[in-house]
Write an enzyme that holds these catalytic residues in place. Structure first.
Site, PDB file in Angstrom:
ATOM      1  CB  THR A  45      -0.990   0.109   1.173  1.00 23.64           C
ATOM      2  OG1 THR A  45      -1.844  -1.103   0.931  1.00 23.64           O
ATOM      3  CG2 THR A  45      -1.712   1.177   1.527  1.00 23.64           C
ATOM      4  CB  SER A  74       2.769  -7.725   1.670  1.00 21.81           C
ATOM      5  OG  SER A  74       1.609  -7.706   2.529  1.00 21.81           O
ATOM      6  CB  THR A 119       0.723  -3.509   6.446  1.00 18.86           C
ATOM      7  OG1 THR A 119      -0.667  -3.617   5.918  1.00 18.86           O
ATOM      8  CG2 THR A 119       1.498  -2.139   6.344  1.00 18.86           C
ATOM      9  CG  ASP A 120      -2.374  -7.245   3.561  1.00 18.35           C
ATOM     10  OD1 ASP A 120      -3.143  -7.607   2.551  1.00 18.35           O
ATOM     11  OD2 ASP A 120      -2.688  -6.390   4.691  1.00 18.35           O
TER      12      ASP A 120
HETATM   13  N1  ASP Z   1      -3.232  -3.264   2.694  1.00 20.66           N
HETATM   14  C1  ASP Z   1      -1.471  -3.869   2.735  1.00 20.66           C
HETATM   15  C2  ASP Z   1      -0.683  -2.798   2.917  1.00 20.66           C
HETATM   16  O1  ASP Z   1      -1.232  -2.033   3.895  1.00 20.66           O
HETATM   17  C3  ASP Z   1      -1.533  -4.481   1.349  1.00 20.66           C
HETATM   18  C4  ASP Z   1      -0.228  -5.245   1.478  1.00 20.66           C
HETATM   19  O2  ASP Z   1      -0.100  -5.844   2.183  1.00 20.66           O
HETATM   20  O3  ASP Z   1       0.337  -5.357   0.258  1.00 20.66           O
HETATM   21  O4  ASP Z   1       0.349  -2.750   2.225  1.00 20.66           O
END
Ligand code: ASP
Length: 324
Positions: free
Chosen positions: A18, A56, A90-91
């Protein structure tokens, strides 16, 4: 003429997520992502390496392996580097960060950073998080702290942190073990260190590997059908992690499935899905299984993978789950 003070050098590996997203558009290129935060240049000179451009949820163990190998190679080649930053979704950040926490062979700061809001959303948190990650990566107090996760002005240990909220910018929590420090406006402050071995202190060395052992992770649930485990044991897996109820307690179906495979020779870890507190004692069940002490399933899977790269037997794996 005042002497030109050279800024410390950081290398930023960008992977996507993200922090590099603009709603509905292709991800931002790594160099562009970093150039969007010119304040970084007050703290460091920067080299950007675009490792990947993916969410991720698409990261795989093969990405963990290649990223750790590339970072180790860059650090071994250039001793002038002060720190490494990885921008990441973050995932699954906690998993990639934990894998690197056990496999990076340097005590220099390695900092994961991401964001919960896309770069085009109001009050996007990415730029400030990235600047803070650079501030931590160039701070000598971050040396020897293991791999760190820096978001929302909190500095967390990769070993202990997990994503705890679907939307909130303060998603990364380490509720019982707390944060190692904070990114204050005037300086970086640390209040504690991780006591468990990490980076240069671990037995794990993955530089020579082309792949990682195949370890599957299964969630127990009320009414679990033992046939699920029968299927997993029928595949060519090197290990299995079952995320159980609190305390390592498992459904009748899981117990039946694990008993069916008691002679498979495949190591089994039982990891509570409850985020806080240790599982006490050893597995009481009448089949070989090792209790993960305080890692939930995703991190227990990573530690088991690495134990298997060392050819550890069940007793050595059990010890590793006490030590790391
Ligand atoms: N919403 C997730 C982020 O915060 C998407 C991911 O992990 O790629 O990055």
């Amino acid at each position: 003429m005042s002497a030109q003070v050279t800024k410390p050098k950081v290398v930023i590996f960008t992977t996507g997520g993200t922090i590099a997203s603009i709603n509905g558009q292709p991800m931002i290129d790594g160099p562009v992502l970093v150039q969007a935060v010119p304040e970084i240049l007050a703290y460091a000179t920067v080299e950007v390496i675009e490792f990947s451009k993916i969410g991720s949820s698409q990261i795989t163990p093969n990405h963990w392996l290649k990223l750790s190998q590339q970072i180790n190679a860059v650090l071994a080649k250039d001793s002038t580097i002060s720190g490494i930053i990885i921008t990441h979704g973050t995932d699954t950040m906690e998993e990639t960060a934990f894998f690197l926490n056990l496999t990076i062979k340097s005590d220099k700061p390695v900092i994961f950073v991401g964001s919960m809001r896309s770069s085009n959303e109001i009050s996007a948190d990415g730029p400030a998080n990235l600047l803070n990650a650079v501030r931590v990566a160039t701070d000598k107090k971050a040396i020897g702290q293991g791999v760190l996760v820096v978001l929302n002005e909190h500095i967390a240990a990769a070993r202990n942190v997990f994503k705890n909220h679907n939307r909130n910018v303060h998603t990364f929590q380490s509720p019982e073990l707390g944060y190692l420090g904070f990114v204050d406006p005037d300086k970086i402050v640390f209040y504690q260190k991780v006591l468990h071995p990490h980076t240069t202190q671990t037995l794990f060395n993955i530089q020579h590997l082309d792949s990682l052992p195949k370890v599957e992770l299964i969630q127990d649930f009320t009414g679990f059908d033992a046939g699920i485990l029968d299927y997993f044991f029928s595949k060519k897996v090197d290990g299995i992690v079952v995320q159980t109820f609190a305390g390592g307690r498992a459904s009748a179906g899981v117990r039946k499935g694990l008993k069916n495979a008691a002679n498979s020779g495949i190591p089994v870890i039982m990891a509570s899905g409850v985020p806080n507190g240790r599982i006490i004692g050893d597995s009481p069940y009448d089949f070989p299984a090792i209790f993960s002490k305080d890692f939930r399933g995703n991190k227990a899977r990573i530690l088991l993978m690495l134990c298997l790269t060392k050819g550890m037997d069940l007793e050595e794996i059990k010890t590793a789950f006490e030590v790391y």
